[in-house]
Design an enzyme around this catalytic site. Structure first.
Site, short mmCIF file in Angstrom:
data_model
loop_
_atom_site.label_atom_id
_atom_site.label_comp_id
_atom_site.label_asym_id
_atom_site.label_seq_id
_atom_site.Cartn_x
_atom_site.Cartn_y
_atom_site.Cartn_z
N SER A 177 16.17 9.57 8.94
CA SER A 177 15.72 10.92 8.64
C SER A 177 15.49 11.72 9.92
O SER A 177 16.41 11.93 10.70
CB SER A 177 14.47 10.87 7.75
N ASP A 272 20.38 12.08 -2.32
CA ASP A 272 19.64 12.74 -1.25
C ASP A 272 20.27 14.10 -0.95
O ASP A 272 21.48 14.18 -0.69
CB ASP A 272 19.66 11.86 -0.01
N HIS A 304 16.23 9.97 -0.75
CA HIS A 304 16.00 9.97 0.69
C HIS A 304 15.05 8.85 1.11
O HIS A 304 14.01 8.63 0.49
CB HIS A 304 15.42 11.32 1.10
#
Length: 329
Positions: A177, A272, A304
């Site tokens: 991320s 995601d 995610h």
């Protein structure tokens, strides 16, 4: 009655609130947990915390799998955690559990950096800390023995686990991320600094990239506004096409100059919203002229950061296994 200082200045739900007193209330995140120097009960991986010798006194948590000898050489991973540049810590439960499992599965020595987070330290603080950590870690490869300072308050210059076990010919950087965003930005800077040959490979797991124009299925997603607001918040007001968040923007450095010598792995999750950006990054890197091997790994039906939040699911084990094979090439 609440005072003015108790009034909310900004909400970034479900992540945090900022009050007019500048107090920050973080609503998500896992508790800080101690390292396991004698070995984690589930994986057997040992961990410890160190302070890097640097002007900002950066710290890190190291993860070492059980080795057959005291000097067995292992692949080395410099890891940058996720959590939107504003949550969690290198010492929190979620990244600790995840990296213990990855270290055991990949049989790799991991250095997880404690970079500064927003809003107390808006970007580029996390980029600066991560770059400093890369330089510190690479400096360890040229050191021969552990030296200690006569001043007990000073941090160690060298770390014995790294000296004994790190194979700098198999040095990787990676992150999830926001951490994957850091990976890209550190690698671009590494190229400018002439360090490309030092970084064998890098993985970007569900990278936090964005832009002002919607692509793919982004337009219909419910979290589009939140993703944009997070970036503006953590960056202190930077635009959505700032090259730090949009590596494919017109003004962004070309990916052909990526500071990584051999391998790149981009991982995305099917549900995601950030998936489209990760896939676009993969496609652009593949055709950029960068002289290396780039792969895309997609896990369908997941959201995610799924592999860090639920490490026991079948797809999470699949994902960790793919990262492990990547780190052993």
């Amino acid at each position: 009655m609440a005072t003015t200082n108790d009034e909310i200045e900004l909400e970034l739900l479900p992540f945090l609130r900022v009050y007019k007193s500048h107090r920050v209330e973080r609503l998500l995140g896992s508790p800080v947990v101690p390292p396991s120097p004698e070995g984690d009960s589930q994986t057997g991986v040992s961990s410890k915390d160190i302070t890097l010798k640097s002007p900002s006194l950066l710290s890190a948590r190291l993860f070492l799998p059980t080795t057959t000898t005291t000097t067995q050489k292992l692949p080395l991973l410099l890891y940058f955690r996720g959590s939107a540049f504003c949550l969690e810590s290198a010492f929190s439960f979620i990244p600790h559990r995840y990296l213990s499992l990855l270290s055991a599965r990949a049989f790799v020595l991991i250095v997880s950096i404690e970079y500064r987070i927003a809003p107390e330290h808006p970007l580029p603080a996390a980029y600066h800390d991560s770059w400093e950590a890369l330089q510190w870690l690479l400096s360890q490869s040229s050191q021969g023995s552990l030296t200690t300072s006569s001043n007990a308050d000073q941090p160690q210059q060298l770390d014995q686990w790294i000296l004994d076990h790190a194979d700098f010919d198999r040095f990787f950087i990676g992150g999830d991320s926001a951490g994957a965003n850091i990976v890209h930005n550190v690698a671009m800077r590494a190229s400018s600094a002439g360090l490309t040959s030092r970084i064998r490979g890098m993985f970007l797991s569900q990278p936090y990239f964005w832009g002002s124009t919607r692509i793919g299925f982004e337009a219909g997603r419910p979290d589009v506004d939140l993703i944009s607001r997070i970036w503006v918040f953590v960056s202190g007001g930077a635009g959505l096409d700032d090259p730090n968040i949009n590596p494919l923007a017109k003004e962004a450095p070309r990916l052909a100059g990526l500071g990584c010598s051999k391998f790149v792995l981009v991982c995305v999750a099917g549900e995601d919203t950030l998936k489209e950006r990760g896939k676009a990054y993969y496609e652009e890197l593949k055709k950029s002229g960068w002289d290396g091997e780039v792969d895309l790994f997609e896990v369908e039906g997941e959201g995610h950061a799924f592999q860090t939040l639920d490490t026991e699911s079948g797809n999470s084990k699949l994902m960790i296994g793919r990262l492990a094979s990547f780190l052993n090439q």
